[in-house]
Design a protein around this motif. Structure first.
Motif, PDB file in Angstrom:
ATOM      1  N   GLY A  27      17.044 -15.950  68.365  1.00  0.00           N
ATOM      2  CA  GLY A  27      16.943 -16.184  66.929  1.00  0.00           C
ATOM      3  C   GLY A  27      18.261 -16.523  66.274  1.00  0.00           C
ATOM      4  N   THR A  78      11.913 -15.577  65.793  1.00  0.00           N
ATOM      5  CA  THR A  78      11.735 -16.044  64.420  1.00  0.00           C
ATOM      6  C   THR A  78      12.211 -15.000  63.416  1.00  0.00           C
ATOM      7  N   CYS A 117      10.939 -19.733  58.575  1.00  0.00           N
ATOM      8  CA  CYS A 117      10.868 -18.579  59.477  1.00  0.00           C
ATOM      9  C   CYS A 117      10.141 -17.402  58.840  1.00  0.00           C
ATOM     10  N   GLN A 162       6.502 -24.063  62.920  1.00  0.00           N
ATOM     11  CA  GLN A 162       7.191 -22.879  63.457  1.00  0.00           C
ATOM     12  C   GLN A 162       6.235 -22.025  64.294  1.00  0.00           C
TER      13      GLN A 162
END
Length: 303
Positions: free
Chosen positions: A78, A194, A45, A231
């Motif tokens: 998140g 994220t 992340c 990601q």
């Protein structure tokens, strides 16, 4: 000129499939990094925030501030993503990249139900026909009926993998709500989600002392690959695609992540799977194909 349902769904389906392929490959990259669950989840992340921040800043200059409601949904996504990553990464280490990638497919049940219960979205009858097939495929893939699994902790890994799927569904739903509130945005919802996930995982890592700060160059390289492909690109693609698909179809298509995980795990990591596990994967992919077929048009007889 009117377009058919199949034509309208083709582009979001294609971009979602591409995102799924990248997510599936990331499980192998995590194994190759040789790092623990918390370390891999955090850097996945944190490193992805670099390209997301650049793209988000350009998007902000063009469109202005994100709607407050969309921002709250994105930040909330998140939290789900952080818990998902912590459990899923451990599942990868316990069961292997291919199996863990399939187990997280339990989101196929939770995600559509959230859309149904909260938004009242209609689920197609085909979904309920495919659901038992998906569940059977996930169970077989997880190792039920297989005597000897080449895995460190198959039972714990299976539990964590299935739980991660439910948490991933929470992320997908919150991200979908954020994108629906401001459909012009591509990067902002993913960036906020994220960043929120990195914060939660970072705090957990600080408390438990489980985030590695000094790693070999090869580990950094694989984690950068996970952050950029698994990601940044993958979640942007999935966010763009799933918001334009029915919830039940989107959740089912996301089960295609195992295809990339299986191929990479088999070719790169030389993971060995039992015959029943391959059968389970085939059932899962078959259910995806069933859900992805366009609905038949009723013929209208002209007098």
């Amino acid at each position: 000129m009117q377009t058919s349902t199949g034509e309208r769904l083709f582009a979001p389906l294609a971009i979602t499939v591409l995102g799924c392929a990248l997510v599936g490959a990331s499980s192998t990259f995590i194994r190759l990094s040789g790092q623990g669950a918390v370390t891999a989840a955090f850097y996945r992340c944190a490193l992805a925030l670099i390209p997301l921040a650049i793209c988000g800043a350009l998007e902000y200059r063009r469109l202005g501030r994100l709607w407050p409601g969309a921002g709250r949904w994105a930040l909330g996504s998140g939290v789900f993503l952080a818990c998902d990553y912590l459990m899923w990464t451990q599942s990868i280490l316990d069961t292997g990249a291919a199996v863990a990638t399939v187990l997280i497919g339990s989101q196929v049940i939770v995600y559509p139900l959230l859309a149904r219960l909260i938004e009242g979205e209609r689920l197609r009858p085909r979904f309920f026909l495919a659901l038992p097939v998906m569940l059977a495929g996930l169970a077989l893939t997880g190792g039920i009926g297989t005597r000897a699994l080449q895995a460190d902790s198959p039972v714990r890994g299976t539990v964590f993998g299935v739980a991660a799927g439910g948490l991933y569904a929470g992320y997908l739903y919150c991200n979908r709500r954020a994108t629906k509130l401001d459909r012009r945005r591509i990067f902002a919802p993913v960036a906020l989600g994220t960043g929120s996930a990195a914060t939660v995982i970072g705090l957990f890592g600080l408390v438990t002392g489980t985030i590695a700060m000094h790693m070999p160059g090869a580990s950094w390289g694989w984690l950068v690959a996970v952050a950029f492909g698994g990601q940044f690109l993958s979640f942007v693609f999935i966010g763009m695609g799933t918001v334009r698909l029915p919830a039940d179809l989107a959740a089912t298509v996301l089960l295609l992540q195992p295809l990339s995980g299986i191929v990479m795990g088999r070719l790169v990591l030389h993971e060995q799977l039992g015959a029943l596990q391959y059968a389970g994967m085939a059932l899962t992919v078959g259910a995806v194909a069933l859900m992805s077929l366009p609905a038949r048009r009723r013929r209208v007889r002209v007098a």
